[in-house]
Every structure is written in C-alpha cells, then in structure tokens.
Design a protein around this motif. Structure first.
Motif, PDB file in Angstrom:
ATOM      1  N   ASN A  31      52.806  35.549  60.582  1.00 11.60           N
ATOM      2  CA  ASN A  31      51.709  36.145  60.332  1.00 11.60           C
ATOM      3  C   ASN A  31      51.640  36.582  59.282  1.00 11.60           C
ATOM      4  OD1 ASN A  31      50.384  34.310  62.075  1.00 11.60           O
ATOM      5  ND2 ASN A  31      50.257  35.707  63.372  1.00 11.60           N
ATOM      6  N   ILE A  32      52.637  37.235  58.613  1.00 10.99           N
ATOM      7  CA  ILE A  32      52.747  38.540  57.460  1.00 10.99           C
ATOM      8  C   ILE A  32      53.864  37.888  56.420  1.00 10.99           C
ATOM      9  CG2 ILE A  32      54.136  40.683  57.335  1.00 10.99           C
ATOM     10  CD1 ILE A  32      54.259  41.387  60.014  1.00 10.99           C
ATOM     11  N   TYR A  33      54.871  37.031  56.533  1.00 15.52           N
ATOM     12  CA  TYR A  33      55.404  36.967  55.830  1.00 15.52           C
ATOM     13  C   TYR A  33      55.919  35.382  55.368  1.00 15.52           C
ATOM     14  CZ  TYR A  33      57.448  41.382  56.369  1.00 15.52           C
ATOM     15  OH  TYR A  33      58.097  41.739  56.771  1.00 15.52           O
ATOM     16  N   ASP A  34      55.454  34.680  54.711  1.00 21.30           N
ATOM     17  CA  ASP A  34      56.028  32.926  54.283  1.00 21.30           C
ATOM     18  C   ASP A  34      57.027  31.927  54.792  1.00 21.30           C
ATOM     19  OD1 ASP A  34      57.834  33.357  52.388  1.00 21.30           O
ATOM     20  OD2 ASP A  34      56.780  33.423  50.902  1.00 21.30           O
ATOM     21  N   SER A  35      56.686  31.393  54.733  1.00 19.59           N
ATOM     22  CA  SER A  35      57.939  30.417  55.763  1.00 19.59           C
ATOM     23  C   SER A  35      59.652  30.781  55.411  1.00 19.59           C
ATOM     24  CB  SER A  35      57.742  29.125  56.469  1.00 19.59           C
ATOM     25  OG  SER A  35      57.693  28.920  55.372  1.00 19.59           O
ATOM     26  N   SER A  36      59.925  30.836  54.084  1.00 24.88           N
ATOM     27  CA  SER A  36      60.695  31.406  53.460  1.00 24.88           C
ATOM     28  C   SER A  36      61.494  32.565  52.811  1.00 24.88           C
ATOM     29  CB  SER A  36      60.775  30.609  52.047  1.00 24.88           C
ATOM     30  OG  SER A  36      60.066  31.739  51.425  1.00 24.88           O
ATOM     31  N   GLU A  37      60.087  33.361  53.415  1.00 24.68           N
ATOM     32  CA  GLU A  37      60.912  34.380  53.888  1.00 24.68           C
ATOM     33  C   GLU A  37      61.805  34.904  55.167  1.00 24.68           C
ATOM     34  OE1 GLU A  37      58.855  38.138  50.600  1.00 24.68           O
ATOM     35  OE2 GLU A  37      57.628  36.711  51.865  1.00 24.68           O
ATOM     36  N   VAL A  38      60.978  34.588  56.091  1.00 24.97           N
ATOM     37  CA  VAL A  38      60.983  34.248  57.100  1.00 24.97           C
ATOM     38  C   VAL A  38      62.804  34.038  57.490  1.00 24.97           C
ATOM     39  CG1 VAL A  38      60.885  34.392  59.619  1.00 24.97           C
ATOM     40  CG2 VAL A  38      58.781  34.890  58.442  1.00 24.97           C
ATOM     41  N   ASP A  39      62.347  32.658  57.525  1.00 28.94           N
ATOM     42  CA  ASP A  39      64.603  32.243  57.248  1.00 28.94           C
ATOM     43  C   ASP A  39      65.006  33.145  56.425  1.00 28.94           C
ATOM     44  OD1 ASP A  39      65.185  29.985  58.189  1.00 28.94           O
ATOM     45  OD2 ASP A  39      66.063  29.227  55.683  1.00 28.94           O
ATOM     46  N   SER A  40      64.767  33.555  55.245  1.00 29.76           N
ATOM     47  CA  SER A  40      65.877  34.111  54.893  1.00 29.76           C
ATOM     48  C   SER A  40      66.012  35.511  55.696  1.00 29.76           C
ATOM     49  CB  SER A  40      65.766  34.908  53.654  1.00 29.76           C
ATOM     50  OG  SER A  40      66.086  35.644  52.990  1.00 29.76           O
ATOM     51  N   PHE A  41      65.447  36.469  56.141  1.00 28.46           N
ATOM     52  CA  PHE A  41      65.601  37.649  57.063  1.00 28.46           C
ATOM     53  C   PHE A  41      66.619  37.024  58.221  1.00 28.46           C
ATOM     54  CE2 PHE A  41      60.623  39.183  55.857  1.00 28.46           C
ATOM     55  CZ  PHE A  41      61.652  39.728  54.495  1.00 28.46           C
ATOM     56  N   PHE A  42      66.214  36.322  58.928  1.00 28.68           N
ATOM     57  CA  PHE A  42      66.461  35.480  59.839  1.00 28.68           C
ATOM     58  C   PHE A  42      68.733  35.423  59.375  1.00 28.68           C
ATOM     59  CE2 PHE A  42      69.000  32.946  63.160  1.00 28.68           C
ATOM     60  CZ  PHE A  42      68.439  33.384  64.636  1.00 28.68           C
ATOM     61  N   SER A  43      68.804  34.585  58.227  1.00 26.30           N
ATOM     62  CA  SER A  43      69.527  35.029  58.237  1.00 26.30           C
ATOM     63  C   SER A  43      70.844  36.472  58.017  1.00 26.30           C
ATOM     64  CB  SER A  43      69.597  33.666  56.690  1.00 26.30           C
ATOM     65  OG  SER A  43      69.336  32.270  57.283  1.00 26.30           O
ATOM     66  N   ILE A  44      70.459  37.095  56.497  1.00 29.55           N
ATOM     67  CA  ILE A  44      70.978  37.910  56.260  1.00 29.55           C
ATOM     68  C   ILE A  44      70.679  39.223  58.148  1.00 29.55           C
ATOM     69  CG2 ILE A  44      69.610  40.246  55.732  1.00 29.55           C
ATOM     70  CD1 ILE A  44      68.039  39.107  52.991  1.00 29.55           C
ATOM     71  N   CYS A  45      69.587  38.545  59.225  1.00 31.29           N
ATOM     72  CA  CYS A  45      70.378  39.578  59.722  1.00 31.29           C
ATOM     73  C   CYS A  45      71.228  39.071  60.929  1.00 31.29           C
ATOM     74  CB  CYS A  45      69.051  39.832  60.895  1.00 31.29           C
ATOM     75  SG  CYS A  45      67.206  40.602  60.585  1.00 31.29           S
ATOM     76  N   LEU A  46      71.316  37.968  60.602  1.00 33.42           N
ATOM     77  CA  LEU A  46      72.196  36.822  61.227  1.00 33.42           C
ATOM     78  C   LEU A  46      73.610  37.285  61.413  1.00 33.42           C
ATOM     79  CD1 LEU A  46      72.509  34.977  63.917  1.00 33.42           C
ATOM     80  CD2 LEU A  46      73.300  33.385  61.874  1.00 33.42           C
ATOM     81  N   GLU A  47      73.783  37.911  59.782  1.00 35.52           N
ATOM     82  CA  GLU A  47      75.182  38.093  58.773  1.00 35.52           C
ATOM     83  C   GLU A  47      75.598  39.649  59.520  1.00 35.52           C
ATOM     84  OE1 GLU A  47      77.765  37.923  54.432  1.00 35.52           O
ATOM     85  OE2 GLU A  47      75.639  37.011  55.205  1.00 35.52           O
ATOM     86  N   ASN A  48      74.443  40.372  59.199  1.00 35.23           N
ATOM     87  CA  ASN A  48      74.353  41.753  59.366  1.00 35.23           C
ATOM     88  C   ASN A  48      74.823  42.266  60.991  1.00 35.23           C
ATOM     89  OD1 ASN A  48      74.369  43.431  56.596  1.00 35.23           O
ATOM     90  ND2 ASN A  48      73.016  41.807  56.484  1.00 35.23           N
ATOM     91  N   ILE A  49      74.179  41.330  61.642  1.00 37.96           N
ATOM     92  CA  ILE A  49      74.218  41.756  63.188  1.00 37.96           C
ATOM     93  C   ILE A  49      75.035  40.706  64.099  1.00 37.96           C
ATOM     94  CG2 ILE A  49      72.979  42.424  65.348  1.00 37.96           C
ATOM     95  CD1 ILE A  49      70.095  42.434  63.285  1.00 37.96           C
TER      96      ILE A  49
END
Length: 281
Positions: A16-34
């Motif tokens: 509800n805050i970001y568009d779907s492509s941004e959220v998908d990108s965020f998840f990939s970044i988090c997955l790699e960093n965490i």
C-alpha cells in the motif's frame, strides 16, 4: 518458514506504500543483504527456508516509514559499481548514470591524459565512475559538505580509484585553481515549488542542501559554473550538466554563443529534458 511464504507477508506489509516492482526489488535486496541469498537462489529452490529475524523486522519497519533502502543497508549500486551512502549524500539515480555514459562516450581518445572536475560530487558516484572508465584521466571532485566528502573518499578507496577531493563552496569561488578538459556537475536544481512532486522517501531523508534551490534563483549553480567554465575550461573542452527537466530551455540560454558552441539538450530514458553538453570555443 519458506522464503516464498515470507515474501507474501513482506509484500502485504508494503504494497500500500510502494508499487509492486519496488517491493519486489526491495525483497531481493533484503534477501541478499540479510540471508546472503539471491533471486536466482530462490528460483532454483522454491522451498528455501528462512527464520524471521529481528533484522528483517527492523528493515520492514524502516521501509514502512519510507526510508530509502540504500540508506538502510548503507549501500547503493551505480554504473556497475558499489557505493557507500548515508543521509549526508543523495542516493545515486539512473538518470545520472546516463550523464556518466554521455561523458565517457564523448571522450574520443580514452587513452589521452585529461583533467576532469566534478562539481557537487556528493557520494562521488560521477567522479569515481569516470575514474574507473577513463583510467588516464586525472579526476577532481568538489563539494561544500565535509561529511559528503568523507563518504566520497571512502567510495574512492572502495572502488580503488584515485580522485582529488576539494572542500569548497562553488558559489564562493571567483575562479578555479587550474584549467580542465571536462567539467561535469549535477548541482541542486529542484525548486521549492516542486516539493509537492517529491516522494516522502526523498523529501524526508535525503539532504536538502544537495536537492533544493530557491524558486526565484533556480539556476544559481548553473550560472556560476558556466561563468567559471568560461575562463577555466580549456579550448575545445566540454561542460556537462544534469538539469531540472522543467528548465531545459532556460539552462541552455546560459551558454553565451561567443564562448560556447554545439550546446545540446538531451532527454533521459523517461523522455525528460535531463542533460546538457557544450563545447568551449
């Protein structure tokens, strides 16, 4: 919990805050960093497991507050390189990558020794990218912010390039200490009246000093840099700007025809007026 199940929960908290492509990108970044896992790892094994750690929760909470993910992980990607970033410098933008590409492609002889000045360097993304791709160039980078220069210096070390950093307010300069073959700048250019168009992740977190100018003096940095380039840019040298998309024609008019030639206003990939190149006569 399986990663794919956790991803659904991740999306539900941010969609509800970001568009779907941004959220998908965020998840990939988090997955790699965490977790140290990539999008490709998830594609290979859809049943990968994840433990819902406190770090995941802290990251999600910051994303809900619209803090830029680059600041959360203190890292940004730009022109194939990695840069340290924090709230003292702007997050490097794709359109600035286009500016860097234009500068590199405009240098006809990549092996010729040249001097380049980057004014308002911030994280150093322009200067350092040019140093990596133009190895015979001597690169100088200027900024008014000491904290920004500290970040830029760390990025020069990170990317193993030699850049001379200068702590200086360009508006206070009467002249440059030496002449240059290329001057490039992405100065502050967003007018206060345009703040209504700026997303919260930028408005609430990125340094206003590097972003905004007064409505009635929006081209102050361009006027100053053109003035400096009029005397300190070598004959046949090039001046490059990233610009306010709404002020393309006004910025072009700053280039006096008796001093500059071949002034080109170029659009970015989104078809906005975004860059200018001019040659010194």
């Amino acid at each position: 919990m399986k990663i794919r199940e956790f991803k659904s929960e991740f999306i539900s908290r941010l969609e509800n805050i970001y568009d779907s492509s941004e959220v998908d990108s965020f998840f990939s970044i988090c997955l790699e960093n965490i977790e140290g896992k990539t999008r490709f790892d998830l594609m290979l094994d859809r049943d990968l497991e994840i433990k819902k750690s406190e770090l995941w929760e802290k990251v999600i909470e910051q994303l809900v507050k619209e803090r830029p993910i680059q600041y959360i992980f203190k890292q940004a990607h730009f022109y194939g390189l990695i840069f340290n970033v924090d709230e003292n410098v702007l997050v490097p933008r794709p359109e600035t990558e286009e500016l860097v590409e234009w500068v590199i492609n405009s240098v006809s002889d990549k092996g010729e020794p040249i001097k380049i000045l980057d004014i308002g360097t911030g994280s150093g993304c322009i200067a350092i990218s040019l140093a990596r791709h133009l190895p015979n160039a001597k690169i100088y980078a200027m900024d008014i912010s000491e904290k920004a220069l500290e970040i830029a210096m760390s990025n020069a070390l990170l990317n193993k390039v030699d850049v001379t950093f200068i702590h200086q307010d360009v508006l206070a300069l009467q002249s440059l200490s030496e002449s240059f073959d290329i001057i490039v700048s992405n100065p502050p250019y967003v007018r206060n009246l345009e703040k209504v168009e700026i997303h919260n992740n930028v408005l609430n977190y990125e340094p206003h000093l590097a972003l905004f100018v007064e409505d009635d003096n929006a081209l102050v940095f361009y006027e100053k840099i053109v003035s400096l380039a009029s005397s300190e840019l070598k004959k046949g040298g090039m001046l490059f700007f990233e610009i306010n998309q709404y002020l393309g024609d006004e910025t072009v008019k700053l280039f006096h025809s008796d001093l500059f030639k071949e002034v080109v206003l170029k659009k970015d990939i989104m078809q906005n007026d975004r860059m200018i190149r001019a040659f010194k006569k």
